[in-house]
Scaffold this motif. Sequence first.
Motif, PDB file in Angstrom:
ATOM      1  N   VAL A 155      52.365  28.131  45.965  1.00 39.91           N
ATOM      2  CA  VAL A 155      51.511  29.235  46.396  1.00 39.91           C
ATOM      3  C   VAL A 155      50.081  28.883  46.007  1.00 39.91           C
ATOM      4  CG1 VAL A 155      50.879  31.653  46.004  1.00 39.91           C
ATOM      5  CG2 VAL A 155      53.275  31.031  46.278  1.00 39.91           C
ATOM      6  N   GLU A 156      49.214  28.788  47.017  1.00 37.33           N
ATOM      7  CA  GLU A 156      47.803  28.520  46.743  1.00 37.33           C
ATOM      8  C   GLU A 156      47.162  29.845  46.327  1.00 37.33           C
ATOM      9  OE1 GLU A 156      44.063  26.341  48.931  1.00 37.33           O
ATOM     10  OE2 GLU A 156      44.871  28.182  49.759  1.00 37.33           O
ATOM     11  N   CYS A 157      46.606  29.883  45.118  1.00 38.53           N
ATOM     12  CA  CYS A 157      46.165  31.179  44.586  1.00 38.53           C
ATOM     13  C   CYS A 157      44.809  31.125  43.886  1.00 38.53           C
ATOM     14  CB  CYS A 157      47.208  31.700  43.594  1.00 38.53           C
ATOM     15  SG  CYS A 157      47.437  30.627  42.147  1.00 38.53           S
ATOM     16  N   TRP A 158      44.185  29.955  43.833  1.00 40.79           N
ATOM     17  CA  TRP A 158      42.984  29.828  42.997  1.00 40.79           C
ATOM     18  C   TRP A 158      42.094  28.734  43.567  1.00 40.79           C
ATOM     19  CZ3 TRP A 158      41.010  27.410  38.144  1.00 40.79           C
ATOM     20  CH2 TRP A 158      40.321  28.320  37.325  1.00 40.79           C
ATOM     21  N   GLY A 159      40.858  28.676  43.069  1.00 36.54           N
ATOM     22  CA  GLY A 159      39.922  27.659  43.552  1.00 36.54           C
ATOM     23  C   GLY A 159      39.203  28.114  44.807  1.00 36.54           C
ATOM     24  N   GLY A 160      38.576  27.163  45.492  1.00 38.93           N
ATOM     25  CA  GLY A 160      37.771  27.530  46.658  1.00 38.93           C
ATOM     26  C   GLY A 160      36.716  28.539  46.259  1.00 38.93           C
ATOM     27  N   ALA A 161      36.582  29.601  47.045  1.00 38.36           N
ATOM     28  CA  ALA A 161      35.556  30.617  46.766  1.00 38.36           C
ATOM     29  C   ALA A 161      36.052  31.718  45.828  1.00 38.36           C
ATOM     30  CB  ALA A 161      35.080  31.237  48.079  1.00 38.36           C
ATOM     31  N   THR A 162      37.347  31.677  45.444  1.00 31.67           N
ATOM     32  CA  THR A 162      37.866  32.774  44.620  1.00 31.67           C
ATOM     33  C   THR A 162      37.146  32.877  43.284  1.00 31.67           C
ATOM     34  OG1 THR A 162      39.608  31.415  43.608  1.00 31.67           O
ATOM     35  CG2 THR A 162      40.185  32.602  45.621  1.00 31.67           C
ATOM     36  N   PHE A 163      36.777  31.753  42.711  1.00 30.69           N
ATOM     37  CA  PHE A 163      36.168  31.741  41.380  1.00 30.69           C
ATOM     38  C   PHE A 163      34.839  32.493  41.374  1.00 30.69           C
ATOM     39  CE2 PHE A 163      34.328  29.980  37.552  1.00 30.69           C
ATOM     40  CZ  PHE A 163      35.420  29.711  36.738  1.00 30.69           C
ATOM     41  N   ASP A 164      33.969  32.119  42.304  1.00 32.98           N
ATOM     42  CA  ASP A 164      32.660  32.754  42.453  1.00 32.98           C
ATOM     43  C   ASP A 164      32.819  34.240  42.806  1.00 32.98           C
ATOM     44  OD1 ASP A 164      30.023  33.385  42.997  1.00 32.98           O
ATOM     45  OD2 ASP A 164      29.873  32.172  44.796  1.00 32.98           O
ATOM     46  N   ALA A 165      33.691  34.529  43.797  1.00 32.12           N
ATOM     47  CA  ALA A 165      33.854  35.912  44.269  1.00 32.12           C
ATOM     48  C   ALA A 165      34.387  36.836  43.178  1.00 32.12           C
ATOM     49  CB  ALA A 165      34.781  35.939  45.481  1.00 32.12           C
ATOM     50  N   CYS A 166      35.287  36.327  42.336  1.00 33.24           N
ATOM     51  CA  CYS A 166      35.832  37.138  41.233  1.00 33.24           C
ATOM     52  C   CYS A 166      34.698  37.712  40.385  1.00 33.24           C
ATOM     53  CB  CYS A 166      36.731  36.281  40.331  1.00 33.24           C
ATOM     54  SG  CYS A 166      38.463  36.341  40.768  1.00 33.24           S
ATOM     55  N   MET A 167      33.790  36.853  39.963  1.00 33.18           N
ATOM     56  CA  MET A 167      32.704  37.289  39.070  1.00 33.18           C
ATOM     57  C   MET A 167      31.607  38.024  39.842  1.00 33.18           C
ATOM     58  SD  MET A 167      32.220  34.162  36.338  1.00 33.18           S
ATOM     59  CE  MET A 167      31.829  32.892  37.549  1.00 33.18           C
ATOM     60  N   ARG A 168      31.233  37.477  40.989  1.00 34.54           N
ATOM     61  CA  ARG A 168      30.067  37.992  41.722  1.00 34.54           C
ATOM     62  C   ARG A 168      30.323  39.355  42.359  1.00 34.54           C
ATOM     63  NH1 ARG A 168      25.694  35.012  44.137  1.00 34.54           N
ATOM     64  NH2 ARG A 168      26.853  33.076  43.758  1.00 34.54           N
ATOM     65  N   PHE A 169      31.490  39.533  42.962  1.00 37.14           N
ATOM     66  CA  PHE A 169      31.741  40.745  43.751  1.00 37.14           C
ATOM     67  C   PHE A 169      32.788  41.690  43.156  1.00 37.14           C
ATOM     68  CE2 PHE A 169      30.545  37.424  46.931  1.00 37.14           C
ATOM     69  CZ  PHE A 169      29.302  37.942  47.250  1.00 37.14           C
ATOM     70  N   LEU A 170      33.727  41.140  42.384  1.00 34.72           N
ATOM     71  CA  LEU A 170      34.859  41.960  41.926  1.00 34.72           C
ATOM     72  C   LEU A 170      34.799  42.294  40.440  1.00 34.72           C
ATOM     73  CD1 LEU A 170      37.678  39.999  43.838  1.00 34.72           C
ATOM     74  CD2 LEU A 170      36.414  42.015  44.620  1.00 34.72           C
ATOM     75  N   ASN A 171      33.808  41.715  39.748  1.00 39.35           N
ATOM     76  CA  ASN A 171      33.683  41.915  38.299  1.00 39.35           C
ATOM     77  C   ASN A 171      35.000  41.583  37.580  1.00 39.35           C
ATOM     78  OD1 ASN A 171      32.201  42.487  35.996  1.00 39.35           O
ATOM     79  ND2 ASN A 171      32.809  44.636  35.965  1.00 39.35           N
ATOM     80  N   GLU A 172      35.582  40.456  37.963  1.00 39.99           N
ATOM     81  CA  GLU A 172      36.826  39.981  37.364  1.00 39.99           C
ATOM     82  C   GLU A 172      36.618  38.605  36.749  1.00 39.99           C
ATOM     83  OE1 GLU A 172      40.247  39.794  39.874  1.00 39.99           O
ATOM     84  OE2 GLU A 172      39.980  41.797  40.686  1.00 39.99           O
ATOM     85  N   ASP A 173      37.398  38.299  35.720  1.00 41.96           N
ATOM     86  CA  ASP A 173      37.397  36.966  35.125  1.00 41.96           C
ATOM     87  C   ASP A 173      38.398  36.102  35.905  1.00 41.96           C
ATOM     88  OD1 ASP A 173      37.587  34.672  33.637  1.00 41.96           O
ATOM     89  OD2 ASP A 173      38.041  35.664  31.738  1.00 41.96           O
TER      90      ASP A 173
END
Length: 468
Positions: A46-64
Amino acid sequence: MVEKKPVKITETILRDAHQSLIATRMTTEQMLPAVEMLDNIGYYSVECWGGATFDACMRFLNEDPWERLRKFRAGFKKTKLQMLFRGQNILGYNHYADDVVEYFVQKSIANGIDILRIFDCLNDLRNLQTAVRAAKKEGGHAQVALSYTLGDAYTLDYWKGVAKEIEEMGADSICIKDMAGLLTPYAAEELVKALKEGTKLPIDVHTHYTSGCGSMALLKAVEAGVDIIDTAISPFALGTSQPATEVMVETFKGTPYDTGLDLNKLVEIADYFRPIREECLENGLMNPKVLGVNIKTLQYQVPGGMLSNLVSQLKDANAEDRYYEVLEEVPRVRAEFGDPPLVTPSSQIVGTQAVLNVLSGERYKMVTKETKKLLSGEFGKTIKPFDPEVQKKCIGDATPITCRPADLIEPQLEKIEKEMARYKTQDEDVLSYALFPNVALDFFKKREAKMTKVDPDTADNASGSYPV
């Protein structure tokens, strides 16, 4: 009679599917209830991490993003977790020193990643060496992705030769990464057969449905002997995402390629994600425009995301009427830049320069700093030489780099750690800051404020305000 060879499936619902359709805005909270269901399917990964997820987590979702990965790892008991890794760029847009790349790989695997899909926007294998070596050292699976593109230099012999080099590098598998949806069915068949002649490594095909060819391309790739295909659960499939998992599973049912996956269980997962899709359509997060077939993808060989970016740039400049001029300029710029594949960040560099060339009235009158970096060799080597006149006009008398670009970058980790020590609460914070310093700082400050918020039930000051 065809030999029995069940095809394996990599599910993209937790990464590329929502990155492609809703700009990576699905939250961890929305994903977690589906983890147990996904874990019981029998996916290859299951592909679940990397790509744009890292940036989007912090920038838009306020998630680590690291906390998201740890939660996934705790939930997935049987299934391999996979990430997308941009070689020497890691998950950012510039090259980083080897010590940062090595540390990022180490922490990714320590926090739960099994398979790293590692690619370079120019297919310069020198930019993948450090990440592949680090993945192997940490006991991870290093899958090297070929950024698929078209052009007279990209012959079957070229792809076959690159596959051989990847095998010699020590990779565990190869992915054909068709980010633009350019892979037509019979081209997919030819390419897989050629790669199978060039390497013994397992081969995965990753495509997007942008041009309408995705499912047919996967069908012909499987018939040609491909080992793994990437698909997305149907509510977040098609359009600029991947072909639908359920459709491909049913396609191969009862054939020598039967996946063995249970459609009823897949339908339960689709039922879970469907209300999230409906909500995204209602609130505008999912634009119906990205759900159809964009035949311009095949006509101009431009990825869907790049097309929408061009439209946005022209709109900002009140020059939407010059769209087709820009589309015709893109292949010219690409040819002058050495025919690179159009994938992050090369797609943005070529596209933005094409817009500037059209709007300024003189080609290369205005040049972005990224164009200068590319033509100076800072991203690596392209399949063809740069146009010498264009290179001279853009970088003047500067001496281009011919070595592996990261050889010129001093170790960065120690300096980065000192810069952000004030906000560090876990080792991984250093890496978040290294890749996205401004975004990470904002995130760290919000996290700190949340952690230090006064509890109105116990504090003398019962206002619940934040300490100054």
